[in-house]
Structures are given as structure tokens and as C-alpha cells.
Design an enzyme around this catalytic site. Structure first.
Site, PDB file in Angstrom:
ATOM      1  N   GLY A   1      -3.716 -14.122 -42.655  1.00 18.41           N
ATOM      2  CA  GLY A   1      -3.388 -13.932 -44.059  1.00 18.41           C
ATOM      3  C   GLY A   1      -2.139 -13.096 -44.162  1.00 18.41           C
ATOM      4  N   CYS A   2      -2.101 -12.217 -45.118  1.00 23.24           N
ATOM      5  CA  CYS A   2      -0.940 -11.361 -45.341  1.00 23.24           C
ATOM      6  C   CYS A   2      -0.685 -10.475 -44.126  1.00 23.24           C
ATOM      7  CB  CYS A   2      -1.188 -10.504 -46.580  1.00 23.24           C
ATOM      8  SG  CYS A   2       0.130  -9.315 -46.885  1.00 23.24           S
ATOM      9  N   PHE A   3       0.560 -10.465 -43.655  1.00 23.30           N
ATOM     10  CA  PHE A   3       0.852  -9.671 -42.463  1.00 23.30           C
ATOM     11  C   PHE A   3       0.759  -8.175 -42.704  1.00 23.30           C
ATOM     12  CE2 PHE A   3       5.498 -11.268 -43.111  1.00 23.30           C
ATOM     13  CZ  PHE A   3       5.708 -10.451 -44.212  1.00 23.30           C
TER      14      PHE A   3
END
Length: 182
Positions: free
Chosen positions: A14-16
Site C-alpha cells: 500500500g502506501c509507502f
């Protein structure tokens, strides 16, 4: 003191910002860089291009770790248990192929280990694990403002609502693997 045995793991959950914050707390992790990988357009992509979902890239992190302190297996178990590997192209409210769950392996041994870890963890999840396992391709470092995001922006709303719960899960499930743990 033994020499360092530095290795690289590349994962996307998902979001880093989330995965970066998680691995910055793990013992044996030397460096975490947020970036992009797995796309199909020429040139270095930008965050704006990635967010369009049209480049094919995933938000990933590249983790440099000392294999004398933490194993690749442990890296993957932490990764697989601090995000939801059962949602296709989605982590929470973040949706799109750029948020897919992915393990990019750097050699055949890493591929083998990734497949074993996924199989071993599959019984812990109600839904099927959809984490992609693919050969590592070009890694592009994300823009400066995306590096150390949680450390630099702890009061940003996303950090409190999305990252803090992942860190709490990390601390609960893997307290023995954290920096400062004995």
C-alpha cells in the site's frame, strides 16, 4: 563484532509511508527508501504519475538489512503481518494498482522464501493472500518529501489514522524484532 551481511528486500504494502515507518523500527534494518517499481512506462515516474494508476508502478520500499541481525524470512513475516495481503490493489481507503501488495525478489532464494512465507501465513487469514511475487525490476527513489515521511510529519492526519495502527500492530506482534529490544 561480526561484519555486516547487507542484503536488500523490496516490498510494497500500500502506501509507502506506512511500510517505511514500520521497517524503520526493525532491528537490523540499516536503511529504508520509499520509491516506485514494477511499472511499464519509460523514464523515472513522479508521485503524481504513480497516483494516476496508469504507469503500472507500485509504491514500494527498498529495505537494506543486516542478515546477521534479521533474516529475510523475518522481514517478510513482518511485512505480511503489518498490512492486509488479502485485498487486491487496496490498503484501507487507498485504492489502485499502485497500492498492491507485492514482494519483488532479487534472486531465486528470495523468490523461494517469499512463496514459502505466503503459504505458511495463508492459514492465518480468512481471505486468500493476493500478494504478488515478481522479479525485482528498476527501483526509482521517490521524491525527497516522501522519505522519512512519518518521522517528519507525525502530526499529519494520515499518520495518526493509518500509520499509527500499523506501528501498534508491529509492536504487538514483533516486539522482539524492534530496535532497542533485547
Amino acid at each position: 563484532m561480526t561484519a555486516k551481511n547487507l542484503q536488500i528486500a523490496t516490498v510494497g504494502g500500500g502506501c509507502f509511508w506506512c511500510t517505511e515507518a514500520v521497517f524503520q523500527e526493525v532491528k537490523g534494518v540499516e536503511k529504508v527508501i520509499s520509491g516506485y517499481s514494477g511499472g511499464n512506462v519509460p523514464g523515472k515516474p513522479t508521485y503524481r504519475e504513480i497516483c494516476s494508476g496508469l504507469t503500472g508502478h507500485a509504491e514500494v520500499i527498498q529495505v537494506t538489512f543486516n542478515a546477521n541481525v534479521i533474516t529475510y524470512e523475518d522481514i517478510l513475516v513482518i511485512f505480511m503481518t503489518t498490512h492486509d495481503p488479502t485485498t487486491l490493489n487496496q490498503q484501507g481507503a487507498d485504492r489502485g494498482t499502485q497500492y498492491r501488495s507485492v514482494i519483488y525478489y532479487h534472486d531465486y532464494k528470495q523468490k523461494e522464501i517469499a512463496e514459502i512465507i505466503i503459504k505458511e501465513l495463508s492459514s492465518y487469514y480468512e481471505d486468500q493472500i493476493v500478494t504478488e511475487v515478481s522479479e525485482a525490476v528498476t527501483f526509482y527513489e521517490a521524491e525527497k518529501e516522501h522519505q522519512d515521511f512519518y518521522k517528519n510529519n507525525p502530526d499529519y492526519g494520515y499518520c495518526g489514522f493509518v500509520i499509527d495502527p500499523k506501528l501498534a500492530k508491529l509492536r504487538k506482534l514483533h516486539s522482539d524484532k524492534l530496535k532497542g529490544a533485547k
